[in-house]
Design an enzyme around this catalytic site. Structure first.
Site, short mmCIF file in Angstrom:
data_model
loop_
_atom_site.label_atom_id
_atom_site.label_comp_id
_atom_site.label_asym_id
_atom_site.label_seq_id
_atom_site.Cartn_x
_atom_site.Cartn_y
_atom_site.Cartn_z
N SER A 125 -12.95 -4.51 1.54
CA SER A 125 -13.87 -3.68 0.73
C SER A 125 -15.32 -3.85 1.19
CB SER A 125 -13.72 -4.00 -0.76
OG SER A 125 -12.39 -3.86 -1.19
N PRO A 126 -15.58 -3.79 2.49
CA PRO A 126 -16.94 -4.07 2.98
C PRO A 126 -17.96 -3.02 2.55
CG PRO A 126 -15.61 -3.21 4.76
CD PRO A 126 -14.67 -3.42 3.60
N GLY B 20 -17.03 2.16 -1.56
CA GLY B 20 -17.78 3.42 -1.52
C GLY B 20 -19.21 3.27 -2.03
N ALA C 112 -17.92 -1.95 -0.57
CA ALA C 112 -17.78 -2.03 -2.03
C ALA C 112 -17.10 -0.75 -2.55
CB ALA C 112 -19.13 -2.26 -2.71
N TYR D 164 0.84 -1.20 0.00
CA TYR D 164 0.00 0.00 0.00
C TYR D 164 0.87 1.26 0.00
CZ TYR D 164 -3.82 -3.24 1.27
OH TYR D 164 -4.72 -4.27 1.29
N LEU E 40 -21.48 1.11 -1.24
CA LEU E 40 -22.44 0.83 -0.16
C LEU E 40 -22.46 1.93 0.91
CD1 LEU E 40 -21.98 -3.05 0.17
CD2 LEU E 40 -23.84 -1.81 -0.92
N THR E 41 -22.03 3.11 0.53
CA THR E 41 -22.26 4.28 1.40
C THR E 41 -23.49 5.02 0.90
OG1 THR E 41 -20.99 5.81 0.03
CG2 THR E 41 -19.76 4.59 1.70
N GLY E 42 -23.87 4.76 -0.34
CA GLY E 42 -25.02 5.44 -0.94
C GLY E 42 -24.67 6.80 -1.53
N LYS E 43 -23.38 7.20 -1.46
CA LYS E 43 -23.07 8.56 -1.95
C LYS E 43 -22.80 8.59 -3.45
CE LYS E 43 -18.11 8.60 -0.96
NZ LYS E 43 -17.06 9.10 -0.11
N1 NAP Z 1 -6.31 -8.27 0.85
C1 NAP Z 1 -6.64 -7.62 -0.24
O1 NAP Z 1 -6.36 -8.04 -1.38
C2 NAP Z 1 -7.39 -6.33 -0.09
C3 NAP Z 1 -8.02 -5.72 -1.20
C4 NAP Z 1 -8.75 -4.56 -0.97
C5 NAP Z 1 -8.83 -4.01 0.31
N2 NAP Z 1 -8.19 -4.62 1.35
C6 NAP Z 1 -8.26 -4.08 2.73
O2 NAP Z 1 -9.59 -3.70 3.04
C7 NAP Z 1 -9.63 -2.33 3.40
C8 NAP Z 1 -10.95 -1.72 2.99
O3 NAP Z 1 -11.23 -1.95 1.63
P1 NAP Z 1 -11.28 -0.80 0.54
O4 NAP Z 1 -10.52 0.38 1.04
O5 NAP Z 1 -10.92 -1.42 -0.75
O6 NAP Z 1 -12.84 -0.47 0.40
P2 NAP Z 1 -14.02 -0.02 1.38
O7 NAP Z 1 -13.63 -0.12 2.77
O8 NAP Z 1 -15.20 -0.78 0.91
O9 NAP Z 1 -14.22 1.50 0.93
C9 NAP Z 1 -13.36 2.49 1.40
C10 NAP Z 1 -13.67 3.81 0.70
O10 NAP Z 1 -15.06 4.14 0.79
C11 NAP Z 1 -15.20 5.55 1.07
N3 NAP Z 1 -15.76 5.62 2.43
C12 NAP Z 1 -15.40 4.90 3.53
N4 NAP Z 1 -16.18 5.20 4.59
C13 NAP Z 1 -17.06 6.11 4.15
C14 NAP Z 1 -18.13 6.78 4.78
N5 NAP Z 1 -18.46 6.54 6.05
N6 NAP Z 1 -18.85 7.67 4.05
C15 NAP Z 1 -18.57 7.90 2.76
N7 NAP Z 1 -17.55 7.29 2.09
C16 NAP Z 1 -16.81 6.40 2.79
C17 NAP Z 1 -13.81 6.14 0.99
O11 NAP Z 1 -13.51 6.50 -0.36
P3 NAP Z 1 -14.07 7.84 -1.09
O12 NAP Z 1 -14.30 8.86 -0.03
O13 NAP Z 1 -13.01 8.19 -2.06
O14 NAP Z 1 -15.32 7.37 -1.78
C18 NAP Z 1 -12.95 4.97 1.38
O15 NAP Z 1 -11.63 5.07 0.93
C19 NAP Z 1 -8.41 -1.73 2.72
O16 NAP Z 1 -8.02 -0.53 3.30
C20 NAP Z 1 -7.40 -2.84 2.92
O17 NAP Z 1 -6.89 -2.80 4.23
C21 NAP Z 1 -7.51 -5.77 1.16
#
Ligand code: NAP
Length: 314
Positions: free
Chosen positions: A210-211, A215, A213, A65, A217-220
């Site tokens: 990516s719980p 962004g 998805a 990262y 699944l925030t609805g924004k």
């Molecule tokens: N092992 C693997 O291969 C792998 C792959 C992917 C991820 N991961 C891990 O999983 C973690 C989370 O996954 P992810 O970052 O891919 O996706 P995510 O948690 O599904 O989405 C994160 C993104 O959603 C937006 N967001 C988050 N909270 C919000 C809120 N309350 N309101 C509005 N927007 C919000 C932000 O982006 P914006 O504001 O830009 O929309 C944020 O960067 C990563 O940080 C990493 O540690 C692991």
């Protein structure tokens, strides 16, 4: 700091983590998340401190990262933390890394970036060839035995790969603590392909990445307001159109819980399924909102309703 949050065990390790962690991929990552544009180091630090104040003790990063920047940023927040947090990071099996020694060298580099003597969870990021699953599992075992990590896990492993890694570690008396895979209301493959069931059978924590998805699944985001950058390719207009009925139902369910947000419903659903979600947060506002997924629970009927709404998408 809220120390009252309940804890769950990380696999069979005895390590106690909050039922939800925080993912640090976007911390310092310019290529995918555009760090420096719209959010900066101050925002990320605030996302960390806010999560900590909310009681969250589990943080996930990877050497890949931001090419080490995420590990360095997280490491810079750690000194003097009491109680210490649970730090998870990952080894990337690049094609030029061919021996167990390569993993041990990589973990030493990670530890240097964190300024730590050991991490809590060291994971293989992907089951990439050419090195066999068994070789990396042996190397994980050595990392534990050398005191470089308290526990070990894998990521993106299917059931067969996970069972193979589990078996190698079991011979050394070391539990495979976790398998980190994509899991959320728009991607329930692990429920369909038996991986979640296998994790439960072997007492391996399924860490849901990516719980939100990324962004969606925030609805924004919506067909009229698409996701920026690289994310927009995977979560395109058609995907966003498909998500709308599910998002509407999540909004309704959230309202019935004192106005919980769509994001909070998405994360709580992952927890109800027995997984540990690790949402990414770029700033304090997102961190606060995500932490609000803890301390309450969707009813069984609501989980079923969400399952049904999400099943209609595939
Ligand atoms: N092992 C693997 O291969 C792998 C792959 C992917 C991820 N991961 C891990 O999983 C973690 C989370 O996954 P992810 O970052 O891919 O996706 P995510 O948690 O599904 O989405 C994160 C993104 O959603 C937006 N967001 C988050 N909270 C919000 C809120 N309350 N309101 C509005 N927007 C919000 C932000 O982006 P914006 O504001 O830009 O929309 C944020 O960067 C990563 O940080 C990493 O540690 C692991």
């Amino acid at each position: 700091m809220n120390t009252n949050l309940e804890k769950v065990l990380l696999g069979k390790t005895g390590i106690q983590i909050t039922p939800m962690g925080v993912g640090a991929w976007s911390w310092g990552d310019r290529m995918f998340w555009s760090f420096g544009r719209g959010y900066d180091a101050k925002d990320v630090h605030e996302a960390f401190t806010t999560s900590l104040e909310a009681g969250i003790n589990f943080f996930d990063t990877a050497e890949a990262y931001g090419s080490g920047k995420s590990e360095r940023m997280l490491g810079s927040y750690l000194s003097g933390l009491e109680p210490p947090i649970v730090v998870a990071t990952k080894f990337m099996p690049f094609p030029w890394r061919l021996t167990k020694g390569a993993l041990l060298k990589a973990i030493h580099s990670s530890l240097k970036r964190f300024s730590l003597e050991r991490v809590d969870l060291y994971q293989i990021h992907w089951p990439f060839p050419p090195v066999p699953i068994e070789t990396w599992a042996e190397a994980l075992g050595e990392a534990v035995q050398q005191g470089l990590t308290r526990a070990v896990g894998v990521s993106n492993y299917n059931e067969d790969q996970m069972r193979r890694a589990y078996a190698v570690l079991a011979k050394r008396g070391i539990p495979l603590a976790s398998n980190q895979v994509e899991y959320h209301l728009m991607n329930r493959k692990v429920e369909m392909n038996g991986l979640l069931k296998a994790c439960q059978e072997l007492n391996i924590t399924l860490i849901a990445y990516s719980p939100l998805a990324q962004g969606v699944l925030t609805g924004k985001y919506s067909p009229e307001k698409p996701l920026p950058g690289v994310r927009g390719r995977r979560y395109n207009r058609a995907y966003l159109e498909k998500a709308q009925p599910l998002l509407a139902q999540m909004r309704e369910i959230g309202r019935a819980h004192d106005g919980k947000s769509i994001s909070q419903v998405a994360l709580n659903w992952c927890i109800c399924k027995g997984t540990v979600p690790i949402p990414g947060a770029k700033n304090a506002r997102q961190a606060v909102e995500n932490a609000g997924a803890l301390g309450w629970q969707l009813s069984e009927a609501e989980v079923t309703a969400l399952d049904e709404a999400s099943a209609k998408l595939s």
